[in-house]
Design a protein around this motif. Structure first.
Motif, mmCIF file in Angstrom:
data_model
loop_
_atom_site.group_PDB
_atom_site.id
_atom_site.type_symbol
_atom_site.label_atom_id
_atom_site.label_comp_id
_atom_site.label_asym_id
_atom_site.label_seq_id
_atom_site.Cartn_x
_atom_site.Cartn_y
_atom_site.Cartn_z
ATOM 1 N N VAL A 1 2.987 12.687 8.709
ATOM 2 C CA VAL A 1 4.014 13.285 7.854
ATOM 3 C C VAL A 1 3.304 14.137 6.810
ATOM 4 C CG1 VAL A 1 5.787 12.836 6.106
ATOM 5 C CG2 VAL A 1 5.706 11.447 8.174
ATOM 6 N N ASN A 2 3.682 15.387 6.701
ATOM 7 C CA ASN A 2 3.025 16.323 5.779
ATOM 8 C C ASN A 2 1.508 16.301 5.929
ATOM 9 O OD1 ASN A 2 5.423 17.165 4.684
ATOM 10 N ND2 ASN A 2 5.435 15.493 3.166
ATOM 11 N N HIS B 1 0.221 8.079 8.471
ATOM 12 C CA HIS B 1 0.655 6.786 7.941
ATOM 13 C C HIS B 1 0.508 5.748 9.040
ATOM 14 C CE1 HIS B 1 2.721 8.482 4.297
ATOM 15 N NE2 HIS B 1 2.565 9.575 5.041
ATOM 16 N N HIS C 1 2.011 -0.589 3.079
ATOM 17 C CA HIS C 1 2.549 0.764 2.900
ATOM 18 C C HIS C 1 3.352 0.839 1.598
ATOM 19 C CE1 HIS C 1 4.831 4.445 3.612
ATOM 20 N NE2 HIS C 1 3.826 4.770 4.434
ATOM 21 N N GLN D 1 5.897 2.340 0.676
ATOM 22 C CA GLN D 1 7.356 2.343 0.752
ATOM 23 C C GLN D 1 7.900 1.216 1.636
ATOM 24 O OE1 GLN D 1 6.604 6.614 1.352
ATOM 25 N NE2 GLN D 1 8.816 6.793 1.110
ATOM 26 N N GLU E 1 11.483 -0.263 0.957
ATOM 27 C CA GLU E 1 12.536 0.679 1.297
ATOM 28 C C GLU E 1 12.708 0.761 2.813
ATOM 29 O OE1 GLU E 1 13.265 5.383 0.431
ATOM 30 O OE2 GLU E 1 11.591 4.391 -0.587
ATOM 31 N N ILE E 2 11.563 0.772 3.531
ATOM 32 C CA ILE E 2 11.603 0.866 4.995
ATOM 33 C C ILE E 2 12.296 -0.365 5.573
ATOM 34 C CG2 ILE E 2 10.197 0.945 7.103
ATOM 35 C CD1 ILE E 2 8.057 2.415 5.417
ATOM 36 N N PHE F 1 10.451 5.007 9.101
ATOM 37 C CA PHE F 1 9.764 5.849 8.115
ATOM 38 C C PHE F 1 9.891 7.328 8.498
ATOM 39 C CE2 PHE F 1 5.775 7.930 6.669
ATOM 40 C CZ PHE F 1 6.041 7.858 5.305
ATOM 41 N N GLY F 2 9.807 7.611 9.785
ATOM 42 C CA GLY F 2 9.951 8.992 10.264
ATOM 43 C C GLY F 2 11.329 9.545 9.932
ATOM 44 N N MET G 1 13.266 8.572 7.542
ATOM 45 C CA MET G 1 13.359 8.735 6.101
ATOM 46 C C MET G 1 12.634 9.976 5.597
ATOM 47 S SD MET G 1 12.691 4.771 5.045
ATOM 48 C CE MET G 1 11.797 5.242 3.580
ATOM 49 N N SER G 2 11.498 10.304 6.212
ATOM 50 C CA SER G 2 10.633 11.328 5.612
ATOM 51 C C SER G 2 10.701 12.703 6.275
ATOM 52 C CB SER G 2 9.173 10.880 5.635
ATOM 53 O OG SER G 2 9.061 9.512 5.760
ATOM 54 N N LEU G 3 11.202 12.786 7.493
ATOM 55 C CA LEU G 3 11.164 14.078 8.164
ATOM 56 C C LEU G 3 12.562 14.679 8.271
ATOM 57 C CD1 LEU G 3 8.707 13.192 11.077
ATOM 58 C CD2 LEU G 3 8.229 14.706 9.153
#
Length: 628
Positions: free
Chosen positions: A501-502, A506, A515, A517, A520-521, A568-569, A571-573
């Motif tokens: 991610v970015n 991860h 991790h 987060q 949250e995950i 997580f993917g 959430m973040s992408l």
DNA sequence: ATAGGGTTAG
């Protein structure tokens, strides 16, 4: 020997221009001019006339002529010059014989070269090195090493040329250590050719630490030494180290060359770093005629799950070799496009190079993952007749995999019995996998025992066996297996998933909560699971290793690393980006169902790469067709 | 006159 040599030379009748007639003088002058102008036909014409008159030119002029033959790839003319040079009992100077030796080597006429070498009355370091390097390049490593010993025995001192050649023929670590200390003793370790060869060979023998030590001792920077160390790490699945070294190299001021870029791509491939690989692609555009580089690029796109880009590159490549075709065929098959892979193999038969044994592995893999049993048998049986390819253990493993997936356990046993080579770990493991999928406990026990005979440390065998017992509720046997594992000090490799991610990777490891987060995950994952349960999702506990009941069994599935990575993917992408995950173990059935449902629920494209193949989840279905 | 780095599968 030396005395005879001088004597023969002084007695040979040589016409020198000062004592010969005018015609001879102009003939020799013409000859010299032709040789320097590299005019081979006229030079040979002059040589005819010289032979008729019994005169000869200076050895330096002959050396020019030999180089001319080499440049024109004129083998038979070269042999004629060889005869002329030795005619009338004359023995040429050593440098001229070395030039002839070099010519034979470059023409790949090793036997001729060795014969000439044996007949040479005087052999210097260049003669020895020329021959050693020839054997080294031909991969006749024993001969190259023996020649080095012969050279030392005759008292000829090797130089940096000799070492950089002979190092590549070093197959044993003990030999390498000896050579290395010899090099240090004579102070040749600072030569950049020797240094890159040392790095290469240490890497080839798996001694990455030593390779790095040699690299660190470099004082004067050299692009090839950099490239050697980057390749070393890239080839040994240390992609991150390779990429960091590459960054350092660029900071030091060296430009990316084709070999470094190839290694960088390989590193991106092994780390599934599509974004970074695409960045490297921009640099590759400068060298769009480079076959090896294009092959590496092709592989990067296939392995990072972007078959579309791979296809574009494949179709655009001006030159394609057997590796390009094999990469594309295997890439299509691994990404779930088995039929397309077989179509491509059909085109290869018509317009491509001859398939090799790796190509056939891709073809068999395609059949296996598409459930094409008959086609698989046909390809397997026709390999030898059509392409002269012998079935190796790997091909048998593919066939076993094919039969196993189709549930043909009896045929698997038959094939193992008729194998032309000894069944290896992979063969037994494949049988074991099939037994798990098709619930054959007795055969599984047999396969596991055979497997553990070959490798008592095979973690997978214990885990599989334990899983099979667990699936048939034989909890006592499960306990037995685990006790043996503990006694032998064997631990299950924890499941691990990674996601980029970015441009940052991860990692999610089973049971690891580090991790930032993670809370949250987990909350998000719980929400997803209850929403999916509302839509009919039932956790599949067949894949749980532990002898637990109810909630707890479901719980240990819940933390599978790929589920965390998927959440997580999401959430973040942004939605338009594919979620690309790679993991160290094969995906379990429960995570597979989870991924299918969540892909539909969240309208996402999810790609999961495991050690064997790829799963593309889209709209509630997977490219593997639930068959893996 | 002699020497160097890269790609498929596992």
């Amino acid at each position: 020997m030396k005395v005879v040599w001088r004597w023969v030379r002084s007695c040979a009748s040589v016409a020198s221009p000062t004592t010969a007639g005018d015609e001879t003088v102009s003939l020799l002058n013409d000859f010299a001019t032709m040789c320097h102008q590299r005019d081979l036909p006229r030079a040979m014409h002059a040589l005819d006339a010289m032979e008729r008159r019994g005169v000869r030119a200076h050895d330096l002029t002959y050396a020019e002529l030999v180089k001319c033959c080499l440049a024109r790839r004129a083998v038979s003319v070269g042999k004629r010059v060889h005869r002329h040079v030795f005619s009338n009992g004359y023995l040429p100077e050593t440098f001229l014989v070395n030039t002839l030796l070099n010519m034979y080597v470059k023409f790949h006429l090793l036997e001729e070269a060795h014969k000439l070498f044996d007949e040479m009355p005087e052999r210097n370091v260049v003669s020895w090195t020329t021959l050693i390097s020839a054997y080294s390049q031909a991969k006749l490593n024993d001969t190259a090493m023996r020649l080095l010993i012969g050279m030392l025995r005759e008292g000829v001192m090797p130089n940096m040329f000799t070492f950089s050649s002979v190092l590549r023929s070093c197959e044993r670590l003990s030999d390498l250590k000896q050579l290395h200390s010899f090099i240090l003793k004579v102070g040749l370790e600072s030569d950049v050719f020797v240094r890159s060869a040392l790095i290469d060979v240490y890497s080839k023998l798996g001694e990455l630490f030593e390779a790095q030590t040699v690299f660190r001792e470099m004082v004067t920077g050299d692009p090839v030494v950099w490239s050697s160390i980057i390749a070393a790490f890239a080839q040994h699945s240390n992609g991150d180290v390779a990429l960091n070294l590459y960054k350092r190299m660029r900071r030091t001021g060296f430009l990316a060359t084709q070999p470094t870029l190839t290694s960088v791509l390989r590193a991106c491939t092994s780390l599934s770093l599509l974004e970074l690989g695409m960045q490297a692609h921009v640099h590759v555009l400068k060298y769009d005629q480079d076959l090896i580089l294009n092959n590496a690029l092709l592989d990067m796109y296939c392995k990072c799950g972007s078959v579309e880009d791979a296809k574009l590159i494949f179709n655009r490549m001006a030159e394609k070799d057997v590796i390009s075709w094999s990469t594309m065929i295997a890439g299509l098959a691994q990404n779930g496009f088995s039929l397309e892979a077989l179509d491509l193999f059909d085109s290869m038969k018509v317009m491509g190079p001859k398939p090799n044994y790796i190509t056939m592995l891709g073809v068999l893999f395609a059949c296996s993952h598409a459930g094409l049993v008959n086609e698989g048998w046909n390809y397997f049986r026709s390999m030898k007749n059509l392409y002269g390819i012998d079935s190796e253990t790997e091909h048998y493993s593919c066939m076993l995999d094919l039969l196993g997936r189709a549930g043909k356990l009896d045929d698997m046993v038959k094939l193992i019995q008729e194998m032309s080579c000894e069944p290896d770990v992979v063969a037994w493991r494949t049988l074991l996998y099939a037994c798990r999928a098709h619930r054959n406990v007795d055969l599984a026990t047999y396969a596991a025992k055979e497997l553990l005979k070959l490798d008592p440390q095979d973690t997978g065998a214990y885990v599989l066996l334990s899983n099979i017992y667990a699936n048939s509720e034989k909890w006592n046997d499960v306990v037995d297996v685990r006790r043996t594992m503990r006694a032998r000090g064997i631990r299950k490799e924890p499941g691990c998933s990674w996601i980029e991610v970015n441009k940052q990777v991860h990692a999610f490891i089973l049971g690891d909560k580090s991790h930032p987060q993670i809370d949250e995950i987990n909350t998000k994952l719980d929400q997803f699971i209850s929403r999916l349960k509302g839509a009919g999702y039932v956790p599949d506990t067949n894949f749980v290793l532990k002898d637990l009941e109810g909630e707890q069994r479901e719980d240990s599935l819940r933390y599978h690393s790929e589920k965390l990575a998927i959440v997580f993917g999401i959430m973040s992408l942004p939605r338009e980006k594919s979620i690309r995950i790679w993991k160290n173990l094969r995906i379990c059935g429960d995570c597979h169902i989870f991924a299918k449902l969540i892909a539909k629920l969240e309208r996402r494209h999810i790609v999961i790469r495991d050690p064997i193949r790829y799963h593309h989840f889209r709209d509630g279905i997977c490219s593997c067709g639930d068959y893996w």
